[in-house]
Write an enzyme that holds these catalytic residues in place. Sequence first.
Site, PDB file in Angstrom:
ATOM      1  CB  THR A 130      -1.024   0.052   1.295  1.00 20.86           C
ATOM      2  OG1 THR A 130      -0.098  -0.105   2.377  1.00 20.86           O
ATOM      3  CG2 THR A 130      -1.886  -1.099   1.309  1.00 20.86           C
ATOM      4  CG  ASP A 131       0.671   3.443  -3.320  1.00 24.63           C
ATOM      5  OD1 ASP A 131       1.849   2.817  -3.484  1.00 24.63           O
ATOM      6  OD2 ASP A 131      -0.054   3.712  -4.455  1.00 24.63           O
ATOM      7  CE  LYS A 132       3.064  11.151   2.633  1.00 20.32           C
ATOM      8  NZ  LYS A 132       3.964  12.449   2.151  1.00 20.32           N
ATOM      9  N   GLY A 133      -0.058   6.899   3.073  1.00 20.64           N
ATOM     10  CA  GLY A 133      -1.465   7.391   3.577  1.00 20.64           C
ATOM     11  C   GLY A 133      -2.575   6.191   3.236  1.00 20.64           C
ATOM     12  CB  VAL A 134      -3.111   3.550   0.972  1.00 21.93           C
ATOM     13  CG1 VAL A 134      -4.089   2.439   0.795  1.00 21.93           C
ATOM     14  CG2 VAL A 134      -2.964   4.344  -0.098  1.00 21.93           C
TER      15      VAL A 134
END
Length: 427
Positions: free
Chosen positions: A151-155
Amino acid sequence: MAIRVVRAAAGAVRRACGPCSPSLGPRLLRLPPMAGNVETPAPVGARPERDPKARGGWRGGARIWEETEQQAKKLRSASDAEQHRKLPKRKIVLLMGYSGKGYHGMQRNVGSSQFKTIEDDLVSALVRSGCIPENHGEDMRKMSFQRCARTDKGVSAAGQVVSLKVWLIDDILEKINGHLPPHIRILGLKRVTGGFNSKNKCDARTYLYMLPTFAFAHKDHDVQDESYRLSADTLRRVNALLACYKGTHNFHNFTSQKGPREASARRYILDMFCEEPFVREGMEFAVIKVKGQSFMTHQIRKMVGLVVAVIKGYAPESLLERSWGEAKVDVPKAPGLGLVLERVHFDKYNQRFGNDGLHEPLDWTQEEAGVAAFKEQHIYPTIISTERQERSMARWLGTLPVHDFDATAHAAAGLGAKAPSPLGDSD
């Protein structure tokens, strides 16, 4: 004559008692033990002979103490290692939930403390709880660690699954969670086959994207406040556009660093739809769900962003079909705040091993209540409060007029006018 007698007697005494020491005085007379005799105790005040290794005074004594302490530590370490060797080391999967706010994604960046990730906290908890040795935390390959989705940043995630080898200690879930912050939880644990890899064995992934419904308000009467409510007609149109994504398409315009002819840009979408809206704290939200075999970086956020741009009237509906062609299309990327990994699917694994009598199916039916509770307690409130405070969706909507959605259509029309068809030339 008298002198020779005295010297002879003194020599006899020296031979019997040993040499005289200036510091200790003459040694005791060493008589051979007689049958039934008990060893004669040392006289009061006599100083025992020191070990030759300790003649260095305090330094020698300290050295002996340090060596003894080191030996004790080695014994304790060996005892701990022996205790762990007696524990079974098995391949397992962990079902994870986490709120991604404040983290730079899921995957750990070893050697970089500047960007904190979810796996940083997870590995620390595994080491501190005694599930893995410390060196496995430094090199995650030693425990065969693999995440199902990066998962990416903030997800956030409500159903992330990781596979690894651990010592199956008592009360393992409680001990791991005891060293994790409350916004990261291990919601379930299951035994799997020794060669299981959570990424390679995953058949599909389901994500949800939660957004305020004012994102679907038309640009001519744009309402970006809590009073907006999504109409049934607009919801039907949203779902009609989302259904266009189903099937296999070339999504090179929905990610970065992918060429239009790269095979890896083709992805299969099983389903995508928007659920009925709901109101939380006076603001209306909706949840878009998408299930696919796999997704590229930013793909889902761009899929949502393009539909929002069409619904609001910034982009024509035909742009969806054009975006799957080879031409470059300007596709907007929706904010990362609302994206959540909801579930991962292991259908083929379950068919082969789920009913073999040794392994459990990876369907997590018994954990569904815990997953739902975690979303309600940590994920949804974070999305709502952050949207209220930072207005990430509202600010992103303000950038849509900057995009040139007609660029590819104009370019295609221009090329078509300048380049007549070969059939026309032959006539």
